[in-house]
Motif scaffolding. Structure first.
Motif, PDB file in Angstrom:
ATOM      1  N   THR A   1       3.932   5.678   7.998  1.00  0.00           N
ATOM      2  CA  THR A   1       4.609   4.387   8.127  1.00  0.00           C
ATOM      3  C   THR A   1       6.059   4.633   8.539  1.00  0.00           C
ATOM      4  OG1 THR A   1       5.108   4.451   5.756  1.00  0.00           O
ATOM      5  CG2 THR A   1       3.204   3.134   6.429  1.00  0.00           C
ATOM      6  N   LEU A   2       6.668   3.591   9.110  1.00  0.00           N
ATOM      7  CA  LEU A   2       8.076   3.692   9.490  1.00  0.00           C
ATOM      8  C   LEU A   2       8.950   3.718   8.236  1.00  0.00           C
ATOM      9  CD1 LEU A   2       9.911   3.603  12.031  1.00  0.00           C
ATOM     10  CD2 LEU A   2      10.030   1.140  11.715  1.00  0.00           C
ATOM     11  N   PHE A   3       8.628   2.830   7.283  1.00  0.00           N
ATOM     12  CA  PHE A   3       9.413   2.728   6.053  1.00  0.00           C
ATOM     13  C   PHE A   3       8.617   3.298   4.869  1.00  0.00           C
ATOM     14  CE2 PHE A   3      11.011  -0.819   8.655  1.00  0.00           C
ATOM     15  CZ  PHE A   3      12.367  -0.532   8.632  1.00  0.00           C
ATOM     16  N   PRO A   4       9.284   4.058   4.000  1.00  0.00           N
ATOM     17  CA  PRO A   4       8.587   4.530   2.796  1.00  0.00           C
ATOM     18  C   PRO A   4       8.218   3.345   1.900  1.00  0.00           C
ATOM     19  CG  PRO A   4      10.934   5.094   2.712  1.00  0.00           C
ATOM     20  CD  PRO A   4      10.683   4.480   4.058  1.00  0.00           C
ATOM     21  N   VAL A   5       7.256   3.571   1.037  1.00  0.00           N
ATOM     22  CA  VAL A   5       6.729   2.456   0.236  1.00  0.00           C
ATOM     23  C   VAL A   5       7.823   1.776  -0.591  1.00  0.00           C
ATOM     24  CG1 VAL A   5       5.919   3.960  -1.648  1.00  0.00           C
ATOM     25  CG2 VAL A   5       4.878   1.716  -1.298  1.00  0.00           C
TER      26      VAL A   5
ATOM     27  N   LEU B   1       0.823  -1.217   0.000  1.00  0.00           N
ATOM     28  CA  LEU B   1       0.000   0.000   0.000  1.00  0.00           C
ATOM     29  C   LEU B   1       0.858   1.269   0.000  1.00  0.00           C
ATOM     30  CD1 LEU B   1      -2.908   1.209   0.320  1.00  0.00           C
ATOM     31  CD2 LEU B   1      -2.433   1.315   2.767  1.00  0.00           C
ATOM     32  N   ASP B   2       0.527   2.159  -0.917  1.00  0.00           N
ATOM     33  CA  ASP B   2       1.183   3.462  -0.995  1.00  0.00           C
ATOM     34  C   ASP B   2       0.123   4.506  -0.670  1.00  0.00           C
ATOM     35  OD1 ASP B   2       2.573   5.734  -1.601  1.00  0.00           O
ATOM     36  OD2 ASP B   2       2.644   5.369  -3.773  1.00  0.00           O
ATOM     37  N   ASN B   3       0.020   4.828   0.604  1.00  0.00           N
ATOM     38  CA  ASN B   3      -0.993   5.790   1.023  1.00  0.00           C
ATOM     39  C   ASN B   3      -0.328   6.875   1.885  1.00  0.00           C
ATOM     40  OD1 ASN B   3      -3.076   7.226   2.093  1.00  0.00           O
ATOM     41  ND2 ASN B   3      -4.088   5.497   3.104  1.00  0.00           N
ATOM     42  N   PRO B   4      -0.013   8.015   1.290  1.00  0.00           N
ATOM     43  CA  PRO B   4       0.712   9.056   2.013  1.00  0.00           C
ATOM     44  C   PRO B   4      -0.042   9.538   3.260  1.00  0.00           C
ATOM     45  CG  PRO B   4       0.512   9.591  -0.330  1.00  0.00           C
ATOM     46  CD  PRO B   4      -0.347   8.395  -0.089  1.00  0.00           C
ATOM     47  N   ALA B   5      -1.350   9.300   3.297  1.00  0.00           N
ATOM     48  CA  ALA B   5      -2.129   9.737   4.465  1.00  0.00           C
ATOM     49  C   ALA B   5      -1.871   8.814   5.667  1.00  0.00           C
ATOM     50  CB  ALA B   5      -3.605   9.741   4.119  1.00  0.00           C
ATOM     51  N   LYS B   6      -1.326   7.627   5.412  1.00  0.00           N
ATOM     52  CA  LYS B   6      -1.073   6.675   6.487  1.00  0.00           C
ATOM     53  C   LYS B   6       0.415   6.718   6.832  1.00  0.00           C
ATOM     54  CE  LYS B   6      -2.115   1.836   7.567  1.00  0.00           C
ATOM     55  NZ  LYS B   6      -2.780   0.623   7.134  1.00  0.00           N
TER      56      LYS B   6
END
Ligand code: PNS
Length: 174
Positions: free
Chosen positions: A45-49, A38-43
């Motif tokens: 995450t520790l690691f980029p997609v 999942l590539d969701n900038p609104a979520k």
């Protein structure tokens, strides 16, 4: 019999042994598996997609019927675009069920041609999650039974120097 291609979606922040186990189980059943990160900038995450995709690729490079891609937008749109007939998800415990049931029925409403298949991970991975792996890494614990080597190194690298310098804060986990 028809060629069956399935999508295995998730946030995978980071991929764990539980995810890898599920991929191995999945390819016993389907002909091809597309791991969809999942590539969701609104979520947050520790690691980029890109790194989550890279980690998965490193762990699965020996499996010719598996590919790894990133996706955004609706999962069913991605699945249709990739020619997938099914979604694969893991079920670890009853606590996963409600969320998974809701998501499976919503995906079916959005795209009735795609169904969701659930598989249980091996018992030793039932309590493994990306969140627990991040938490163990934050406190400098042993990650070897939670994540593959390449993920362990990246997690340790991420938290290096942060373990003893200051009290941890909940935002460290994101
Ligand atoms: O690993 P996760 O965070 O449980 O995975 C959740 C994921 C990525 C499968 C889910 O959030 C998803 O499919 N997102 C894409 C948006 C979408 O299609 N939503 C409709 C289904 S409810």
């Amino acid at each position: 019999m028809a060629h069956l291609r399935a999508v295995y979606p998730g946030t995978f922040d980071p991929p764990t042994w539980g995810h890898i186990d599920l991929v191995h189980r999945g390819i016993q059943i389907v002909d091809e598996l597309v791991v969809a990160v999942l590539d969701n900038p609104a979520k947050r995450t520790l690691f980029p997609v890109d790194e989550r995709v890279e980690m998965f690729r490193e762990c699965l490079s020996d499996l010719p019927t598996v590919s790894v891609a990133r996706f955004d937008g609706l999962l069913v749109d991605f699945a249709m675009a990739m020619g997938c007939q099914a979604i694969l998800r893991g079920l670890r415990a009853v606590s996963d069920f409600e969320y998974e049931f809701q998501m499976a029925l919503m995906n079916r409403r959005l795209e009735p041609r795609i169904d969701t298949l659930f598989l249980m991970p091996s018992e030793e991975h039932v309590f493994v999650s990306s969140r627990t792996a991040r938490e163990v890494a934050m406190f400098g614990g042993d990650l070897s039974s939670l994540v593959p080597e390449t993920v362990r190194k990246r997690l340790e690298g991420h938290f290096q120097g942060r373990v003893s310098n200051r009290p941890p804060s909940p935002s460290d986990l994101l």
